[in-house]
Design an enzyme around this catalytic site. Structure first.
Site, PDB file in Angstrom:
ATOM      1  N   ARG A 189      25.945 -49.441  24.810  1.00  0.00           N
ATOM      2  CA  ARG A 189      26.959 -49.536  23.446  1.00  0.00           C
ATOM      3  C   ARG A 189      26.336 -50.255  22.266  1.00  0.00           C
ATOM      4  O   ARG A 189      26.269 -51.761  21.814  1.00  0.00           O
ATOM      5  CB  ARG A 189      28.193 -49.925  24.139  1.00  0.00           C
ATOM      6  CG  ARG A 189      28.916 -49.692  24.936  1.00  0.00           C
ATOM      7  CD  ARG A 189      29.995 -49.415  25.812  1.00  0.00           C
ATOM      8  NE  ARG A 189      31.223 -50.084  24.714  1.00  0.00           N
ATOM      9  CZ  ARG A 189      31.894 -49.835  24.703  1.00  0.00           C
ATOM     10  NH1 ARG A 189      32.991 -50.467  26.288  1.00  0.00           N
ATOM     11  NH2 ARG A 189      32.843 -49.832  24.461  1.00  0.00           N
TER      12      ARG A 189
ATOM     13  N   LYS B 286      46.138 -51.701  22.449  1.00  0.00           N
ATOM     14  CA  LYS B 286      44.820 -52.688  22.990  1.00  0.00           C
ATOM     15  C   LYS B 286      44.084 -52.684  22.141  1.00  0.00           C
ATOM     16  O   LYS B 286      44.068 -53.105  21.308  1.00  0.00           O
ATOM     17  CB  LYS B 286      44.411 -52.297  24.514  1.00  0.00           C
ATOM     18  CG  LYS B 286      42.976 -53.362  24.410  1.00  0.00           C
ATOM     19  CD  LYS B 286      42.615 -52.886  25.950  1.00  0.00           C
ATOM     20  CE  LYS B 286      41.671 -52.018  26.129  1.00  0.00           C
ATOM     21  NZ  LYS B 286      40.417 -52.068  25.919  1.00  0.00           N
ATOM     22  N   ASN B 287      44.087 -51.419  21.742  1.00  0.00           N
ATOM     23  CA  ASN B 287      42.327 -50.845  20.696  1.00  0.00           C
ATOM     24  C   ASN B 287      42.966 -50.913  19.521  1.00  0.00           C
ATOM     25  O   ASN B 287      41.857 -51.073  18.931  1.00  0.00           O
ATOM     26  CB  ASN B 287      42.212 -49.819  21.562  1.00  0.00           C
ATOM     27  CG  ASN B 287      41.739 -49.503  22.518  1.00  0.00           C
ATOM     28  OD1 ASN B 287      41.268 -50.487  22.603  1.00  0.00           O
ATOM     29  ND2 ASN B 287      40.779 -48.155  22.955  1.00  0.00           N
TER      30      ASN B 287
ATOM     31  N   ARG C 219      42.799 -55.918  32.054  1.00  0.00           N
ATOM     32  CA  ARG C 219      42.313 -56.122  30.796  1.00  0.00           C
ATOM     33  C   ARG C 219      43.005 -55.045  29.782  1.00  0.00           C
ATOM     34  O   ARG C 219      43.046 -55.006  28.607  1.00  0.00           O
ATOM     35  CB  ARG C 219      40.645 -55.656  30.793  1.00  0.00           C
ATOM     36  CG  ARG C 219      39.883 -56.183  31.583  1.00  0.00           C
ATOM     37  CD  ARG C 219      38.288 -55.755  30.749  1.00  0.00           C
ATOM     38  NE  ARG C 219      38.519 -55.951  29.949  1.00  0.00           N
ATOM     39  CZ  ARG C 219      37.172 -55.303  29.278  1.00  0.00           C
ATOM     40  NH1 ARG C 219      36.022 -55.252  29.960  1.00  0.00           N
ATOM     41  NH2 ARG C 219      37.119 -54.932  27.745  1.00  0.00           N
TER      42      ARG C 219
ATOM     43  N   CYS D 241      27.464 -52.211  29.254  1.00  0.00           N
ATOM     44  CA  CYS D 241      28.712 -52.235  30.204  1.00  0.00           C
ATOM     45  C   CYS D 241      28.724 -51.591  31.421  1.00  0.00           C
ATOM     46  O   CYS D 241      27.783 -49.801  30.806  1.00  0.00           O
ATOM     47  CB  CYS D 241      29.965 -52.720  29.188  1.00  0.00           C
ATOM     48  SG  CYS D 241      30.326 -51.007  28.429  1.00  0.00           S
TER      49      CYS D 241
ATOM     50  N   ASP E 183      38.732 -42.509  26.815  1.00  0.00           N
ATOM     51  CA  ASP E 183      39.141 -42.763  27.350  1.00  0.00           C
ATOM     52  C   ASP E 183      40.720 -42.648  28.623  1.00  0.00           C
ATOM     53  O   ASP E 183      41.306 -43.245  29.340  1.00  0.00           O
ATOM     54  CB  ASP E 183      40.378 -43.839  27.079  1.00  0.00           C
ATOM     55  CG  ASP E 183      38.921 -44.789  25.467  1.00  0.00           C
ATOM     56  OD1 ASP E 183      39.417 -45.744  24.818  1.00  0.00           O
ATOM     57  OD2 ASP E 183      38.050 -45.045  26.308  1.00  0.00           O
TER      58      ASP E 183
HETATM   59  C1  EPZ Z   1      36.075 -48.023  21.573  1.00  0.00           C
HETATM   60  O1  EPZ Z   1      35.074 -48.616  21.130  1.00  0.00           O
HETATM   61  C2  EPZ Z   1      37.099 -48.190  22.120  1.00  0.00           C
HETATM   62  N1  EPZ Z   1      37.199 -49.545  21.944  1.00  0.00           N
HETATM   63  C3  EPZ Z   1      37.001 -47.477  23.431  1.00  0.00           C
HETATM   64  O2  EPZ Z   1      37.940 -48.156  24.962  1.00  0.00           O
HETATM   65  C4  EPZ Z   1      36.763 -45.891  23.375  1.00  0.00           C
HETATM   66  O3  EPZ Z   1      36.606 -45.690  24.188  1.00  0.00           O
HETATM   67  C5  EPZ Z   1      35.239 -46.182  22.011  1.00  0.00           C
HETATM   68  O4  EPZ Z   1      36.435 -46.587  21.063  1.00  0.00           O
HETATM   69  C6  EPZ Z   1      35.336 -44.536  21.724  1.00  0.00           C
HETATM   70  O5  EPZ Z   1      37.129 -43.886  21.237  1.00  0.00           O
HETATM   71  C7  EPZ Z   1      38.448 -50.315  21.632  1.00  0.00           C
HETATM   72  O6  EPZ Z   1      38.696 -49.561  20.317  1.00  0.00           O
HETATM   73  C8  EPZ Z   1      38.280 -51.484  21.316  1.00  0.00           C
HETATM   74  P1  EPZ Z   1      32.380 -46.137  19.331  1.00  0.00           P
HETATM   75  P2  EPZ Z   1      34.146 -48.740  20.488  1.00  0.00           P
HETATM   76  O7  EPZ Z   1      32.254 -47.190  18.820  1.00  0.00           O
HETATM   77  O8  EPZ Z   1      34.217 -48.854  19.719  1.00  0.00           O
HETATM   78  C9  EPZ Z   1      28.151 -44.954  20.473  1.00  0.00           C
HETATM   79  C10 EPZ Z   1      39.195 -49.070  26.706  1.00  0.00           C
HETATM   80  O9  EPZ Z   1      38.788 -48.050  27.628  1.00  0.00           O
HETATM   81  N2  EPZ Z   1      27.534 -46.698  19.575  1.00  0.00           N
HETATM   82  O10 EPZ Z   1      33.284 -45.390  18.925  1.00  0.00           O
HETATM   83  O11 EPZ Z   1      32.387 -49.156  21.139  1.00  0.00           O
HETATM   84  C11 EPZ Z   1      28.061 -46.074  20.914  1.00  0.00           C
HETATM   85  O12 EPZ Z   1      27.439 -46.449  22.897  1.00  0.00           O
HETATM   86  C12 EPZ Z   1      37.245 -49.087  25.531  1.00  0.00           C
HETATM   87  O13 EPZ Z   1      39.690 -48.805  25.278  1.00  0.00           O
HETATM   88  C13 EPZ Z   1      26.448 -46.328  18.893  1.00  0.00           C
HETATM   89  O14 EPZ Z   1      25.665 -45.676  19.873  1.00  0.00           O
HETATM   90  O15 EPZ Z   1      33.493 -46.731  20.509  1.00  0.00           O
HETATM   91  C14 EPZ Z   1      29.206 -44.447  22.025  1.00  0.00           C
HETATM   92  O16 EPZ Z   1      28.422 -44.232  23.147  1.00  0.00           O
HETATM   93  C15 EPZ Z   1      36.639 -47.764  25.927  1.00  0.00           C
HETATM   94  N3  EPZ Z   1      25.915 -47.129  18.166  1.00  0.00           N
HETATM   95  C16 EPZ Z   1      29.529 -43.909  21.283  1.00  0.00           C
HETATM   96  O17 EPZ Z   1      29.055 -44.426  20.232  1.00  0.00           O
HETATM   97  C17 EPZ Z   1      26.794 -48.248  17.183  1.00  0.00           C
HETATM   98  O18 EPZ Z   1      26.998 -49.041  16.236  1.00  0.00           O
HETATM   99  C18 EPZ Z   1      31.567 -44.308  20.259  1.00  0.00           C
HETATM  100  O19 EPZ Z   1      31.501 -45.430  20.573  1.00  0.00           O
HETATM  101  C19 EPZ Z   1      28.496 -47.683  17.756  1.00  0.00           C
HETATM  102  C20 EPZ Z   1      28.502 -46.709  18.340  1.00  0.00           C
END
Ligand code: EPZ
Length: 422
Positions: free
Chosen positions: A123, A22-23, A400, A118, A308
């Protein structure tokens, strides 16, 4: 809203085919915006998130043909009609923000709604914003939308990420492919989904080096062509189904499973007393003794233990021998499955980012509620061995990220059925 009812106690035996990630697909699909030639994705997962991304891309003027019951997506964006991603779509799926980088690179502008928080956390998008600004974009937040422009196009630059954000790495990687000059992303995310995106972009003509390491170098090109690309195996679905026989007993062979995608996770399973056999079809998993052993887990960016899979691991540790401590370092609120597992008799103490799980002999079935994608599947896993029936409500979360979970688990002997909402 549909529910899923699991009746515990049936050991498993059989094969489960693991779908495309998915990701990975949610990052590969927006890549079509970078080119006016066709992009064909095979091994695509059939999930509601993919439908949401399809709707978003179509709202921008891209064409997305869903072929072979969703296993193949034929995308093309030779005539974009909009550069605006509306709140109505983005609020449903944060990954909608992955159109920001490609739209900026292709058209020089984008208006993308902030996703809003969420269940698992606020996020924010600060890392995405500062990275794209480093490439010359001007981004302003107005009435909940990011208004981004790149007058004169994006220019290559050194882009240090304060945290190895997956989405920010993907947005920056896609934007940099069409920027003028060289971009170096430092502290880049190293997830297999990033590698898969880079391999696909390279097939489209992008010049990228270092994907999968913390430093990715991109030489911008004038335009990108089309490509055909198979979506990488879903390591989170893989890890989820590897845990099913550990909890329920018996064995499952995960077809298409690759151990290199789940090394940190597999190490923890090994320590818990799980047998993982690499076969010519995938990974065959079973429990060595009659009960898993407690292990401690800390979630980290890849190659660390994936956040995850934290909820699913907690479901397994709830009936392990001994006490386990899980530390969630990626999201600020990702233990909402804990109170639901406690309703089933689990003994868990949550303090901030730590959850201490004291293994109990057996859980008891109960009506429980899903709060996010991975929490919902952890409750299904817990129900596989619980005494009696577990009814998991709000399974739209599940749909999802998991293709027909009741079919896949039912086919290997689980007593599980979907109850259609009245
Ligand atoms: C991706 O989300 C995945 N989703 C998530 O999977 C996964 O949990 C996550 O990476 C971490 O591995 C997809 O790929 C579609 P991040 P993403 O940016 O890119 C903070 C699932 O269940 N952050 O690595 O949104 C954020 O709040 C989903 O399939 C900031 O602070 O994750 C989080 O605490 C859930 N500022 C951490 O970093 C930003 O600009 C990791 O977020 C961006 C992120």
């Amino acid at each position: 809203m549909d529910s899923i009812v699991v009746t515990g106690g049936a050991p498993l035996a059989g094969q489960i085919a693991i779908a495309g990630a998915k990701n990975a697909a949610l990052a590969l699909m927006p890549a079509t915006l970078l080119s006016d030639e066709p992009l064909t994705l095979t091994n695509a997962p059939r999930l509601s998130d993919i439908k949401t991304m399809t709707q978003l891309l179509q709202s921008l003027g891209a064409e997305v043909a869903v072929l072979q019951e969703g296993k193949v997506l034929a995308l093309s964006s030779d005539a974009l009609t909009s550069t605006r991603a509306d709140y109505e779509i983005v609020r449903k799926m944060r990954a909608s923000n992955l159109v920001l980088g490609p739209l900026l690179a292709r058209t020089g502008q984008a208006v993308v709604s902030l996703p809003g928080g969420c269940a698992i956390g606020a996020r924010p998008m600060d890392i995405h914003i500062s990275a794209l600004e480093a490439l010359g974009a001007e981004i302003e937040l107005k009435d909940g939308y990011l208004h981004a422009v790149a007058p004169g196009g994006l220019k290559g630059a050194r882009v240090p990420l304060r945290f190895a954000s997956v989405g920010a790495t993907e947005n920056t990687l896609m934007a940099a492919t069409l920027a003028k000059g060289t971009t170096v992303i430092e502290n880049a995310a190293r997830e297999p989904e990033i590698v898969d995106l880079a391999v696909c972009l390279r097939k489209m003509g992008a010049r990228i080096e270092g994907e999968g390491t913390a430093t990715i170098t991109i030489e911008g090109v004038d335009r990108l062509g089309g490509a055909t690309h198979a979506v990488v195996t879903d390591r989170i679905e893989l890890g989820t189904y590897m845990l099913a026989p550990v909890i329920a007993g018996g064995w499952v062979e995960c077809l298409g499973g690759r151990i290199d995608l789940v090394l940190a996770f597999a190490e923890k399973l090994d320590a818990a007393g799980v047998a993982i056999e690499e076969t010519d079809k995938g990974l065959k998993v079973s429990l060595k003794g009659d009960r898993p052993r407690a292990v401690d887990v800390v979630t980290e960016p890849f190659p660390g233990f994936p956040t995850d899979l934290q909820a699913q691991m907690m479901a397994m540790l709830a009936t392990a021998e001994g006490t386990s401590v899980l530390e969630e370092r990626i999201f600020e609120n990702r233990f909402m499955h804990a109170p639901e597992l406690m309703r089933m008799g689990a003994h868990i103490e949550v303090q901030g980012g730590h959850a201490t799980v004291h293994g109990v002999d057996r859980l008891k079935g109960a009506p429980v509620m899903a709060t996010d994608l991975r929490a919902s599947v952890s409750l299904i896993l817990a129900g596989l061995a619980a005494e009696g029936d577990t009814m998991v409500n709000r399974v739209y979360h599940l749909d999802r990220g998991y293709e027909h979970v009741e079919d896949k688990l039912g086919a290997v002997g689980a007593r599980i059925e979907r109850v259609k909402a009245q």
